[in-house]
Design a protein around this motif. Structure first.
Motif, PDB file in Angstrom:
ATOM      1  N   MET A   1       3.404 -10.151   8.201  1.00 33.23           N
ATOM      2  CA  MET A   1       4.464 -11.160   8.361  1.00 33.23           C
ATOM      3  C   MET A   1       5.725 -10.560   8.967  1.00 33.23           C
ATOM      4  O   MET A   1       6.053  -9.412   8.679  1.00 33.23           O
ATOM      5  N   GLY A   2       6.383 -11.357   9.804  1.00 34.45           N
ATOM      6  CA  GLY A   2       7.670 -10.918  10.352  1.00 34.45           C
ATOM      7  C   GLY A   2       7.569 -10.060  11.599  1.00 34.45           C
ATOM      8  O   GLY A   2       8.560  -9.490  12.044  1.00 34.45           O
ATOM      9  N   LEU A   3       6.359 -10.000  12.206  1.00 37.46           N
ATOM     10  CA  LEU A   3       6.175  -9.168  13.410  1.00 37.46           C
ATOM     11  C   LEU A   3       7.055  -9.622  14.582  1.00 37.46           C
ATOM     12  O   LEU A   3       7.363  -8.833  15.457  1.00 37.46           O
ATOM     13  N   LEU A   4       7.401 -10.920  14.589  1.00 37.44           N
ATOM     14  CA  LEU A   4       8.158 -11.459  15.729  1.00 37.44           C
ATOM     15  C   LEU A   4       9.539 -11.968  15.299  1.00 37.44           C
ATOM     16  O   LEU A   4      10.150 -12.774  16.011  1.00 37.44           O
ATOM     17  N   LYS A   5      10.018 -11.488  14.179  1.00 38.01           N
ATOM     18  CA  LYS A   5      11.298 -11.953  13.644  1.00 38.01           C
ATOM     19  C   LYS A   5      12.419 -11.706  14.656  1.00 38.01           C
ATOM     20  O   LYS A   5      12.497 -10.630  15.251  1.00 38.01           O
ATOM     21  N   GLY A   6      13.247 -12.740  14.875  1.00 38.70           N
ATOM     22  CA  GLY A   6      14.377 -12.594  15.796  1.00 38.70           C
ATOM     23  C   GLY A   6      14.019 -12.843  17.249  1.00 38.70           C
ATOM     24  O   GLY A   6      14.892 -12.855  18.119  1.00 38.70           O
ATOM     25  N   LYS A   7      12.739 -13.061  17.527  1.00 43.02           N
ATOM     26  CA  LYS A   7      12.330 -13.301  18.919  1.00 43.02           C
ATOM     27  C   LYS A   7      12.200 -14.807  19.186  1.00 43.02           C
ATOM     28  O   LYS A   7      11.931 -15.584  18.279  1.00 43.02           O
ATOM     29  N   VAL A   8      12.362 -15.164  20.451  1.00 41.49           N
ATOM     30  CA  VAL A   8      12.156 -16.554  20.881  1.00 41.49           C
ATOM     31  C   VAL A   8      10.945 -16.592  21.812  1.00 41.49           C
ATOM     32  O   VAL A   8      10.880 -15.830  22.788  1.00 41.49           O
ATOM     33  N   ALA A   9       9.998 -17.466  21.468  1.00 41.73           N
ATOM     34  CA  ALA A   9       8.784 -17.608  22.284  1.00 41.73           C
ATOM     35  C   ALA A   9       8.810 -18.941  23.020  1.00 41.73           C
ATOM     36  O   ALA A   9       9.307 -19.943  22.496  1.00 41.73           O
ATOM     37  N   LEU A  10       8.275 -18.941  24.224  1.00 38.51           N
ATOM     38  CA  LEU A  10       8.079 -20.174  24.994  1.00 38.51           C
ATOM     39  C   LEU A  10       6.596 -20.245  25.366  1.00 38.51           C
ATOM     40  O   LEU A  10       6.068 -19.339  26.015  1.00 38.51           O
TER      41      LEU A  10
ATOM     42  N   ALA B   1      -2.109 -23.253  18.414  1.00 33.49           N
ATOM     43  CA  ALA B   1      -2.382 -22.144  17.486  1.00 33.49           C
ATOM     44  C   ALA B   1      -1.475 -20.957  17.791  1.00 33.49           C
ATOM     45  O   ALA B   1      -0.969 -20.300  16.869  1.00 33.49           O
ATOM     46  N   VAL B   2      -1.242 -20.681  19.073  1.00 38.92           N
ATOM     47  CA  VAL B   2      -0.343 -19.572  19.453  1.00 38.92           C
ATOM     48  C   VAL B   2       1.064 -19.865  18.925  1.00 38.92           C
ATOM     49  O   VAL B   2       1.714 -19.001  18.315  1.00 38.92           O
ATOM     50  N   ALA B   3       1.520 -21.100  19.144  1.00 39.74           N
ATOM     51  CA  ALA B   3       2.866 -21.483  18.686  1.00 39.74           C
ATOM     52  C   ALA B   3       2.986 -21.283  17.171  1.00 39.74           C
ATOM     53  O   ALA B   3       3.967 -20.714  16.679  1.00 39.74           O
ATOM     54  N   LEU B   4       1.967 -21.721  16.421  1.00 41.40           N
ATOM     55  CA  LEU B   4       2.042 -21.641  14.953  1.00 41.40           C
ATOM     56  C   LEU B   4       1.906 -20.208  14.444  1.00 41.40           C
ATOM     57  O   LEU B   4       2.614 -19.809  13.514  1.00 41.40           O
ATOM     58  N   GLU B   5       1.008 -19.426  15.051  1.00 38.03           N
ATOM     59  CA  GLU B   5       0.871 -18.024  14.598  1.00 38.03           C
ATOM     60  C   GLU B   5       2.157 -17.249  14.887  1.00 38.03           C
ATOM     61  O   GLU B   5       2.558 -16.389  14.095  1.00 38.03           O
ATOM     62  N   MET B   6       2.791 -17.549  16.034  1.00 39.96           N
ATOM     63  CA  MET B   6       4.045 -16.863  16.356  1.00 39.96           C
ATOM     64  C   MET B   6       5.157 -17.288  15.386  1.00 39.96           C
ATOM     65  O   MET B   6       5.962 -16.465  14.948  1.00 39.96           O
ATOM     66  N   ALA B   7       5.160 -18.579  15.045  1.00 36.88           N
ATOM     67  CA  ALA B   7       6.146 -19.067  14.070  1.00 36.88           C
ATOM     68  C   ALA B   7       5.920 -18.404  12.704  1.00 36.88           C
ATOM     69  O   ALA B   7       6.871 -18.010  12.025  1.00 36.88           O
ATOM     70  N   LYS B   8       4.647 -18.243  12.329  1.00 33.58           N
ATOM     71  CA  LYS B   8       4.332 -17.578  11.045  1.00 33.58           C
ATOM     72  C   LYS B   8       4.872 -16.164  11.014  1.00 33.58           C
ATOM     73  O   LYS B   8       5.194 -15.632   9.954  1.00 33.58           O
ATOM     74  N   GLU B   9       4.930 -15.537  12.206  1.00 33.88           N
ATOM     75  CA  GLU B   9       5.440 -14.165  12.291  1.00 33.88           C
ATOM     76  C   GLU B   9       6.948 -14.127  12.506  1.00 33.88           C
ATOM     77  O   GLU B   9       7.505 -13.095  12.863  1.00 33.88           O
ATOM     78  N   GLY B  10       7.604 -15.296  12.365  1.00 28.81           N
ATOM     79  CA  GLY B  10       9.065 -15.323  12.355  1.00 28.81           C
ATOM     80  C   GLY B  10       9.734 -15.670  13.671  1.00 28.81           C
ATOM     81  O   GLY B  10      10.963 -15.691  13.759  1.00 28.81           O
ATOM     82  N   ALA B  11       8.952 -15.956  14.717  1.00 32.07           N
ATOM     83  CA  ALA B  11       9.571 -16.303  16.007  1.00 32.07           C
ATOM     84  C   ALA B  11      10.055 -17.755  15.989  1.00 32.07           C
ATOM     85  O   ALA B  11       9.421 -18.613  15.359  1.00 32.07           O
ATOM     86  N   ASP B  12      11.159 -18.008  16.678  1.00 29.64           N
ATOM     87  CA  ASP B  12      11.525 -19.380  17.010  1.00 29.64           C
ATOM     88  C   ASP B  12      10.660 -19.765  18.202  1.00 29.64           C
ATOM     89  O   ASP B  12      10.477 -18.951  19.117  1.00 29.64           O
ATOM     90  N   VAL B  13      10.145 -21.007  18.195  1.00 30.53           N
ATOM     91  CA  VAL B  13       9.162 -21.352  19.228  1.00 30.53           C
ATOM     92  C   VAL B  13       9.546 -22.622  19.988  1.00 30.53           C
ATOM     93  O   VAL B  13       9.631 -23.715  19.414  1.00 30.53           O
TER      94      VAL B  13
END
Ligand code: NAI
Length: 248
Positions: free
Chosen positions: A1-10, A21-33
């Motif tokens: 958890m938290g692998l992408l914390k503080g990052k923004v994904a598009l 699924a990509v959007a949700l897995e990235m959100a689970k890892e803390g990214a804003d999506v």
């Protein structure tokens, strides 16, 4: 958890399927999506709500990824709304299959436009943002058929081979700026795109897969999380096959 914390994904084309699924897995890892799809319909609204339910920011943008102008507009809006873009996943894709002799120019142009030109559009738009940030991770959704070819899918296979070449070129060109670019080549993944195939075709596919099952959107999404994260800090210009050992 938290692998992408503080990052923004598009993520493009993320109302359903692998993109969702990509959007949700990235959100689970803390990214804003931030994500796009052709319309902000029920599917897109659900994806947006599910992202937010994970405690991060999420927003859907209606946009045709094949349009250069619209892609630039979306990236401008995402930067305004989220402040930055650290991860770009070029996922939007379609099929318009047909044998070469019967394939129309419209079938060719539509698939190349949505599957390949879209990635150029979004990479072109995020490059100045990522260069200014001195970093970023670009992920192009390719396919095993972009490597192997497939009868009846000349347009689709060519678009996916193009996604691999594009990722490699971006990796070389923007590597000095701290930007990584990779491709994912999924095999047979069970989504609405493939669910409509007859059972006999699905069974034939399964026989060609040593792991004897189709992949899930989450199988692909976890590979995307890895490539987006600092775990892959020295991985660039690569194609990660997520295919249960098919085509290897
Ligand atoms: P899907 O059809 O379930 O989802 C694709 C999403 O992209 C949909 O929400 C659709 O509305 C959106 N989209 C279509 N055209 C668009 C456009 N012009 N602009 C913005 N959004 C658009 O497909 P799936 O299976 O989730 O595929 C996602 C990606 O993965 C595609 O690039 C596909 O080629 C690739 N892929 C899929 C495999 C599979 O077995 N399902 C295997 C290998 C690659």
């Amino acid at each position: 958890m938290g692998l992408l914390k503080g990052k923004v994904a598009l993520v493009t084309g993320a109302a359903r399927g692998i993109g969702r699924a990509v959007a949700l897995e990235m959100a689970k890892e803390g990214a804003d999506v931030a994500f796009t799809d052709l319309a902000v319909d029920e599917n897109a609204k659900k994806t947006e709500a599910d992202i937010k339910a994970l405690g991060v920011r999420g927003k859907a943008y209606a946009s045709n990824a094949a349009s250069f102008e619209e892609a630039h507009k979306v990236v401008d809006e995402v930067v305004k709304d989220f402040g930055r873009v650290d991860i770009l996943v070029n996922n939007a894709g379609i099929t318009k299959d047909g044998l070469m002799m019967r394939m129309s120019e419209a079938q060719w142009d539509a698939v190349i436009g949505v599957n390949l030109k879209s990635a150029f559009n979004y990479i072109h738009a995020v490059t100045p943002v990522m260069v200014a940030q001195r970093g970023g991770s670009v992920i192009n959704m390719a396919s095993v058929v972009g490597v192997s070819g497939n009868a009846g899918q000349a347009n689709y296979s060519a678009s996916k081979a193009g996604m691999i070449g594009l990722a490699k070129s971006v990796a070389k060109e923007l590597g000095p700026r701290g930007i990584r670019a990779n491709a994912i080549a999924p095999g047979f993944i069970i989504t609405e795109m493939t669910e409509q195939l007859p059972d006999s075709v699905k069974e034939e596919w399964a026989k060609q897969i040593p792991m004897r099952r189709g992949g899930t959107p989450e199988d692909v999404a976890k590979a995307a999380v890895f490539l987006a994260s600092d775990l892959a800090s020295y991985v660039s210009g690569q194609t990660l096959h997520v295919c249960g050992a098919m085509n290897t």
